[in-house]
Write a protein that holds these residues in place. Structure first.
Motif, short mmCIF file in Angstrom:
data_model
loop_
_atom_site.label_atom_id
_atom_site.label_comp_id
_atom_site.label_asym_id
_atom_site.label_seq_id
_atom_site.Cartn_x
_atom_site.Cartn_y
_atom_site.Cartn_z
N GLN A 207 0.64 -1.23 -0.09
CA GLN A 207 -0.05 -0.09 -0.05
C GLN A 207 0.85 1.16 -0.04
OE1 GLN A 207 -2.56 0.47 3.27
NE2 GLN A 207 -3.23 2.63 2.63
N GLY A 208 1.87 1.16 0.82
CA GLY A 208 2.79 2.27 0.85
C GLY A 208 3.60 2.41 -0.60
N GLY A 209 3.89 1.47 -1.28
CA GLY A 209 4.30 1.79 -2.48
C GLY A 209 3.39 2.21 -3.58
N GLY A 210 2.28 2.13 -3.43
CA GLY A 210 1.10 2.98 -4.19
C GLY A 210 1.08 4.35 -3.77
N ALA A 211 1.12 4.47 -2.78
CA ALA A 211 1.03 6.03 -1.81
C ALA A 211 2.48 6.80 -2.50
CB ALA A 211 1.06 6.23 -0.49
N ALA A 233 9.06 2.76 -5.24
CA ALA A 233 7.64 2.31 -4.81
C ALA A 233 8.02 0.59 -4.97
CB ALA A 233 6.90 2.76 -6.13
N GLY A 234 7.76 0.00 -3.97
CA GLY A 234 7.74 -1.39 -3.66
C GLY A 234 6.60 -2.00 -3.99
N ALA A 235 6.21 -3.18 -4.66
CA ALA A 235 5.22 -3.72 -4.84
C ALA A 235 3.87 -2.88 -4.82
CB ALA A 235 4.92 -4.80 -3.81
N ALA A 236 3.98 -1.92 -5.69
CA ALA A 236 2.81 -0.96 -5.92
C ALA A 236 1.64 -1.41 -6.60
CB ALA A 236 3.00 0.30 -6.49
N ALA A 237 0.27 -1.64 -6.01
CA ALA A 237 -0.76 -2.02 -6.74
C ALA A 237 -1.13 -0.93 -7.86
CB ALA A 237 -1.97 -2.35 -5.80
N ALA A 238 -0.46 -0.94 -8.98
CA ALA A 238 -0.58 0.30 -9.95
C ALA A 238 -2.21 0.14 -10.57
CB ALA A 238 0.25 -0.13 -11.19
N ASN A 239 -2.71 -0.99 -10.59
CA ASN A 239 -4.30 -1.04 -11.00
C ASN A 239 -4.98 -1.97 -9.92
OD1 ASN A 239 -6.76 -1.92 -11.86
ND2 ASN A 239 -5.81 -2.25 -14.42
N ILE A 339 12.95 7.06 -10.05
CA ILE A 339 11.89 6.33 -9.09
C ILE A 339 12.43 5.02 -9.49
CG2 ILE A 339 10.29 6.12 -11.10
CD1 ILE A 339 8.09 6.09 -8.64
N GLU A 340 12.43 4.10 -8.45
CA GLU A 340 12.82 2.62 -8.43
C GLU A 340 11.65 1.95 -8.17
OE1 GLU A 340 16.38 0.01 -7.11
OE2 GLU A 340 15.18 0.44 -5.48
N VAL A 341 11.14 1.03 -9.20
CA VAL A 341 9.87 0.04 -9.01
C VAL A 341 10.61 -1.28 -8.29
CG1 VAL A 341 8.08 -1.15 -10.09
CG2 VAL A 341 8.46 1.28 -10.73
N HIS A 342 9.97 -1.84 -7.52
CA HIS A 342 10.64 -3.20 -6.72
C HIS A 342 9.44 -4.00 -6.68
CE1 HIS A 342 12.66 -4.91 -2.90
NE2 HIS A 342 13.10 -5.70 -4.12
N GLY A 343 9.92 -5.32 -7.11
CA GLY A 343 8.95 -6.30 -6.89
C GLY A 343 9.46 -7.65 -6.91
N GLY A 344 8.68 -8.49 -6.33
CA GLY A 344 8.95 -9.94 -6.55
C GLY A 344 8.58 -11.08 -7.48
N ARG A 345 9.29 -11.60 -8.22
CA ARG A 345 8.61 -12.13 -9.33
C ARG A 345 7.60 -13.22 -8.97
NH1 ARG A 345 11.06 -12.24 -13.91
NH2 ARG A 345 13.32 -11.77 -13.30
N ASN A 346 7.68 -13.96 -7.60
CA ASN A 346 6.76 -14.79 -7.12
C ASN A 346 5.81 -13.93 -5.93
OD1 ASN A 346 7.28 -17.25 -8.70
ND2 ASN A 346 9.47 -16.87 -7.60
N ASP A 347 5.70 -12.73 -6.05
CA ASP A 347 4.74 -12.10 -5.11
C ASP A 347 3.37 -12.76 -5.21
OD1 ASP A 347 2.98 -10.15 -3.81
OD2 ASP A 347 4.80 -8.71 -4.06
N VAL A 350 0.60 -8.74 -4.92
CA VAL A 350 0.42 -8.05 -5.77
C VAL A 350 1.36 -8.56 -7.06
CG1 VAL A 350 1.22 -5.60 -6.73
CG2 VAL A 350 0.45 -5.98 -4.32
N PRO A 351 0.65 -8.74 -8.15
CA PRO A 351 0.95 -9.57 -9.38
C PRO A 351 2.11 -8.82 -9.74
CG PRO A 351 -1.31 -9.48 -9.51
CD PRO A 351 -1.00 -8.63 -8.52
N TYR A 352 3.56 -9.56 -10.22
CA TYR A 352 4.62 -9.19 -10.57
C TYR A 352 4.60 -8.31 -11.84
CZ TYR A 352 9.41 -9.10 -12.51
OH TYR A 352 10.60 -8.51 -12.87
N GLN A 353 3.65 -8.69 -12.65
CA GLN A 353 3.72 -8.10 -14.32
C GLN A 353 2.94 -6.80 -14.09
OE1 GLN A 353 4.86 -8.73 -16.90
NE2 GLN A 353 6.03 -10.61 -15.72
N THR A 354 2.05 -6.53 -13.01
CA THR A 354 1.55 -5.11 -12.80
C THR A 354 2.68 -4.33 -12.52
OG1 THR A 354 1.03 -5.29 -10.37
CG2 THR A 354 -0.60 -6.09 -11.98
N MET A 355 3.73 -4.64 -11.77
CA MET A 355 4.83 -3.75 -11.48
C MET A 355 5.63 -3.45 -12.62
SD MET A 355 5.69 -5.48 -7.80
CE MET A 355 4.83 -6.90 -7.49
N VAL A 356 5.95 -4.45 -13.32
CA VAL A 356 6.76 -4.52 -14.71
C VAL A 356 5.74 -3.32 -15.57
CG1 VAL A 356 7.40 -5.57 -16.57
CG2 VAL A 356 7.74 -6.56 -14.54
#
Length: 407
Positions: A207-211, A233-239, A339-347, A350-356
């Motif tokens: 949630q903080g990544g989104g904010a 922005a880590g694991a941001a729920a872009a959508n 800006i750095e976008v950070h996510g786990g491939r196996n998150d 929050v789906p990884y592809q949304t971060m990509v």
């Protein structure tokens, strides 16, 4: 044992364990008088309404030895530009800043921790785990204590917003409200006598990544005077819809979104009322006053609607609610700072592809984006273990931040 009973038993077990360990507070979970906003607020964003120094009552990581701590209430503006009171906390290291120029300030946006008034992170710094057993079992967890300590150890001052609220309910998923709360606490810290800060970064996960992402998007127009230098922005729920669908048939996060949107927007409140049955209305009221106990993730959300369809399906089918959800999407405005976008491939939250996809959208708009991937293998899929471990064990974002802030 029923699913609901299992959730209750788990919360009671956690409460008892935490109390025995001495790391929790057991009470009715109500915030103190400091958190009661003034009746009338007419001031510019960043104006300080009140402050108080505090020393964490339970301090397993040694925050009190590392930094001074102060709660503050400050002015922000919601997504309709109405002034609103927001609380938070600021930590300043006791040691001199070793880098060039003034000490940087990191405005930290917390991960999801509940939307009730007692779930605020500035209270969680006092007690990393806060437990209430009535009227129903509930627990609040101070997820960001570790992140705050890591940033303090780098020499940065750290401000943590409690996010905007409406009627006590956190503005969960609201892009503008979240971004403004993150920026306005930085404005407020600049006004505290005796605290000198220089360049600013915004930082958040989940949630903080989104904010944090929202703050980076709106800063050029909302707070152009802030010396913002970087955003993480880590694991941001872009959508939000993609994220909420990952929640499956359970009512949890969809109910959080429904409760927040209902508190923020009267038209959405009426639309929610139109689709939920009495049980659904009760659940939405419950999550609005609780932390994790209120997630009621064991409930099948089709039991909450008049039609018998899942709650999220009904929300998406309603044009008023769907329009509110669509307004929360990230990626349509380019941040003007690295800006750095950070996510786990196996998150598994929050789906990884949304971060990509978010990183690619920003790049297409001309932003300076770094994509950082955690390649940890799947661990207990469906339990959010991978989602949490990326936040707690991948320290590479700190290295990136240091290059942006000069240390």
């Amino acid at each position: 044992m029923s699913a609901k009973s299992a959730v209750t038993a788990a919360l009671v077990t956690l409460a008892c364990t935490a109390l025995v360990a001495g790391g929790a507070r057991a009470d009715n979970g109500s915030p103190g008088d400091f958190y009661t906003p003034p009746a009338n607020i007419a001031a510019d964003p960043g104006t300080i309404l009140r402050t108080e120094d505090f020393v964490p009552a339970v301090d397993p990581l040694g925050l009190a030895a590392a930094a001074t701590a102060r709660r503050l209430m400050y002015v922000s503006r919601d997504d309709t530009d109405r002034p609103t009171a927001v609380t938070g906390a600021v930590y300043v290291p006791r040691t001199p800043w070793p880098g060039p120029g003034p000490r940087p300030l990191v405005s930290l946006a917390a991960a999801a921790h509940g939307i009730g008034p007692q779930c605020v992170q500035s209270m969680a710094f006092d007690h990393p785990i806060a437990v209430s057993l009535t009227p129903s079992p509930d627990v609040s967890v101070g997820f960001e204590v570790e992140s705050t300590k890591m940033l303090l150890d780098k020499g940065y001052a750290v401000a943590v917003t409690d996010y905007q609220r409406a009627g006590g309910v956190q503005a969960y998923l609201d892009r503008v409200a979240g971004g403004r709360a993150v920026l306005d606490i930085a404005r407020a810290v600049q006004r505290i006598p005796g605290i000198e800060v220089g360049p600013i970064a915004v930082w958040g996960y989940s949630q903080g990544g989104g904010a944090s992402a929202a703050a980076a998007e709106i800063q050029p127009t909302y707070a152009p005077e802030l010396p913002l230098r970087a955003a993480y922005a880590g694991a941001a729920a872009a959508n939000p819809l993609v994220f909420l669908r990952r929640d499956g048939a359970s009512a949890g996060f969809a109910a959080w979104a429904a409760a927040a949107a209902s508190a923020l927007d009267p038209q959405v409140r009426q639309a929610i009322d139109d689709v939920v049955n009495p049980e659904g209305a009760a659940v939405i009221r419950q999550v609005g006053v609780e932390c994790f106990g209120g997630l009621v993730a064991a409930r099948e959300s089709h039991n909450l609607t008049k039609s018998g369809r899942p709650l999220l399906d009904e929300m998406v089918a309603n044009p008023v609610i769907k329009a509110w959800l669509d307004r929360q999407q990230l990626g349509t405005v380019a941040p003007q700072v690295p800006i750095e976008v950070h996510g786990g491939r196996n998150d598994d939250a929050v789906p990884y592809q949304t971060m990509v996809g978010l990183a690619e959208q920003w790049r297409a708009l001309g932003a300076d984006v770094t994509m950082l991937t955690d390649d940890a293998p799947p661990i207990l899929p469906g339990t959010a273990v991978n989602h949490s471990l990326t936040h707690l064990t991948d320290f590479r974002p700190l290295q990136w931040l240091a290059t942006q802030l000069g240390r």
